[in-house]
Design a protein around this motif. Structure first.
Motif, short mmCIF file in Angstrom:
data_model
loop_
_atom_site.label_atom_id
_atom_site.label_comp_id
_atom_site.label_asym_id
_atom_site.label_seq_id
_atom_site.Cartn_x
_atom_site.Cartn_y
_atom_site.Cartn_z
N THR A 342 0.84 -1.20 0.00
CA THR A 342 0.00 0.00 0.00
C THR A 342 0.87 1.25 0.00
O THR A 342 1.78 1.35 0.83
N PRO A 343 0.61 2.22 -0.92
CA PRO A 343 -0.32 2.14 -2.05
C PRO A 343 0.23 1.21 -3.13
O PRO A 343 1.41 0.87 -3.12
N SER A 344 -0.62 0.86 -4.04
CA SER A 344 -0.22 -0.07 -5.10
C SER A 344 0.33 0.66 -6.32
O SER A 344 0.70 0.02 -7.30
N GLN A 345 0.38 2.00 -6.28
CA GLN A 345 0.86 2.78 -7.41
C GLN A 345 1.65 3.98 -6.89
O GLN A 345 1.22 4.68 -5.97
N LEU A 346 2.81 4.20 -7.48
CA LEU A 346 3.67 5.32 -7.10
C LEU A 346 4.05 6.11 -8.33
O LEU A 346 4.26 5.55 -9.42
N ALA A 354 5.95 2.82 -0.88
CA ALA A 354 4.87 1.85 -0.64
C ALA A 354 5.33 0.90 0.46
O ALA A 354 6.47 0.43 0.46
N THR A 355 4.45 0.61 1.41
CA THR A 355 4.74 -0.33 2.50
C THR A 355 4.13 -1.68 2.17
O THR A 355 2.93 -1.77 1.90
N CYS A 356 4.96 -2.71 2.20
CA CYS A 356 4.50 -4.07 1.91
C CYS A 356 4.49 -4.87 3.22
O CYS A 356 5.54 -5.06 3.85
#
Length: 487
Positions: A342-346, A354-356
């Motif tokens: 999240t998020p899935s788009q940068l 994005a943090t997984c």
């Protein structure tokens, strides 16, 4: 011809009374001061030889009120024909102490004598302060009488005599190993510090009492050795290592037997020697037997049970004693592990992250390593994700990040970073679950979501309510005008 003894009090220089090759044929009484056997000076041997029969061949420390110390340093050797008396006074009222200190790192001081006799004053002390952890250091004299034995440093000391001494054996560091039938005195109170170990060797042992904040290991004793504590057993977070051939209730096992009381918490580290697992009957496999007040609590290390051949062994208290008791293992579904970013788009700007997160559907009692299929290397992003990622004990999540790297070309396209849960290294440690985790890093030429569209102005909720009120008032005025009185 026997050489006459030179009274130590008459020696101009003590070292000249103890030169190599001097064979004293009478007892030596050393009263007060320090005998520096490991520091005799240049060109002089550090070996003292005292020979003789009966009362001859005796070194007696502290016959009077003063304290006497013998320092056995690196490379020092003392050979005495019959015995050492420590201290030498025969009176229990004497106040002079006698102390022998054994030090060194690779060749600690050594004593060759048949008997090491603590005096009746109970003021004799032997301090093992060496750091030789090779396991080769052997102390072979028979330790007799009321005295104190201290293991003070990180070395390993093997007791190879027939020891019956009374008093306290204090193991503050390192290891004390029983290397003979009488290696551990059955008349001594043993006290272990947290960084200390007592190895009972290959035989059953008996001690007077045991205070355990360290580790007592019976690991060398197969499945038959027994550690018997004649008095009380006290544990301050200590551990005991035992071997058991895990099977039915008649399985061979080592055990702790306490004739007195137990108190405190102890971890039993039990190793399975050749057992294939079986259903126990009755109470199970006896591993701790207590005759007195059984207030001590014994447990197995995490996860708190043993599994062999489809059977789970739990440590259970029944009456005063502790048993390994089995139940047939029921297959439980492994914990599920999934991953979402999240998020899935940068965008391609600097600092976008994005943090997984790896999530378990149930917390585990131990650290759980989760294998990952990692994203391909790309100049368009960096990642802190590695494999395995560890979910800490009693937690359900662990996370890593993907960070966009600014685009260097206006024509850069999109890049997709993809991660997923890989199969576990240990079967059934977890079950991969969920969809592929993806993070899209947009290129410079890619329109952003909603790019080029123009927002339509809106009045908002308050504006709509106001307009509705206004329209209502206009309608009311028209209605009154239309329905007013006729002329």
């Amino acid at each position: 011809m026997k050489k006459p003894i030179l009274p130590l009090s008459q020696c101009a220089l003590l070292v000249f009374c103890l030169m190599a090759g001097t064979a004293y044929a009478q007892p030596i009484n050393f009263s007060g001061g320090t005998l520096p056997t490991g520091n005799l000076g240049p060109g002089l041997s550090t070996k003292i030889v005292i020979v003789g029969e009966q009362s001859y061949g005796t070194l007696a420390l502290s016959e009077g009120p003063a304290d006497a110390v013998v320092n056995m340093n690196e490379g020092t050797a003392v050979e005495i024909g019959r015995r050492i008396i420590l201290p030498g006074s025969s009176s229990p009222k004497a106040r002079g102490t006698g102390t022998i200190k054994i030090e060194g790192s690779t060749n600690p001081g050594s004593i060759q004598v048949q008997d090491f006799q603590f005096g009746q004053s109970q003021l004799g002390v032997i301090n093992f302060k060496h750091t030789d952890a090779s396991g080769d250091y052997v102390f072979a004299p028979n330790l007799l009488g009321p005295g104190a034995v201290n293991i003070n440093r990180a070395g390993t000391t093997n007791f190879a005599g027939i020891n019956t001494y009374e008093g306290t054996t204090s193991v503050k560091a390192g290891m004390l190993r029983a290397a003979s039938l009488g290696g551990l005195s059955p008349s001594s109170d043993f006290v272990l510090a947290s960084i200390a170990t007592v190895d009972t060797g290959v035989r059953s042992r008996k001690v007077k009492s045991l205070s355990n904040a360290g580790t007592v290991t019976l690991a060398a004793g197969g499945t038959a050795a027994v550690l018997t504590v004649a008095g009380n057993y006290l544990s301050d977070g200590g551990a005991i290592a035992l071997n058991t051939a895990l099977g039915d209730s008649n399985s061979a096992t080592e055990k702790l037997v306490v004739h007195g009381d137990t108190s405190g918490d102890t971890v039993l580290n039990i190793s399975n020697l050749g057992g294939s697992g079986a259903q126990t009957t009755g109470n199970g496999i006896l591993v701790v037997e207590v005759a007195g007040a059984s207030n001590g609590v014994f447990s197995l290390p995490a996860p708190g049970y043993l599994e062999v051949g489809g059977f789970r062994y739990d440590l259970v208290k029944t009456g005063n004693n502790w048993y390994l008791s089995t139940s047939e293992r029921t297959e439980a579904s492994p914990v599920e592990a999934s991953m979402v970013c999240t998020p899935s788009q940068l965008g391609s700007a600097a600092g976008l992250v994005a943090t997984c997160a790896v999530s378990l559907n149930a917390a585990q009692g131990v650290d759980t390593p989760i294998n990952l299929n990692l994203p391909a290397t790309s100049p368009r992003y960096t990642t802190t994700c590695g494999s395995p990622i560890v979910v800490a004990a009693n937690a359900t999540q662990a996370s890593c990040t993907i960070t966009a790297v600014p685009s260097t070309s206006p024509d850069d396209g999109d890049v997709m970073a993809e991660l997923s849960i890989a199969p576990p290294t240990v079967p059934d440690a977890y079950a991969p679950s969920g969809a592929l985790a993806q993070v899209q890093i947009l290129g410079n030429g890619t329109p952003r979501p909603g790019a080029g569209a123009h927002a339509v102005p809106t009045m908002g909720t308050v504006g709509l309510v106001a307009m509705a009120s206004l329209m209502g008032m206009i309608g009311l005025r028209r209605s009154r005008k239309h329905n007013g009185p006729q002329g």
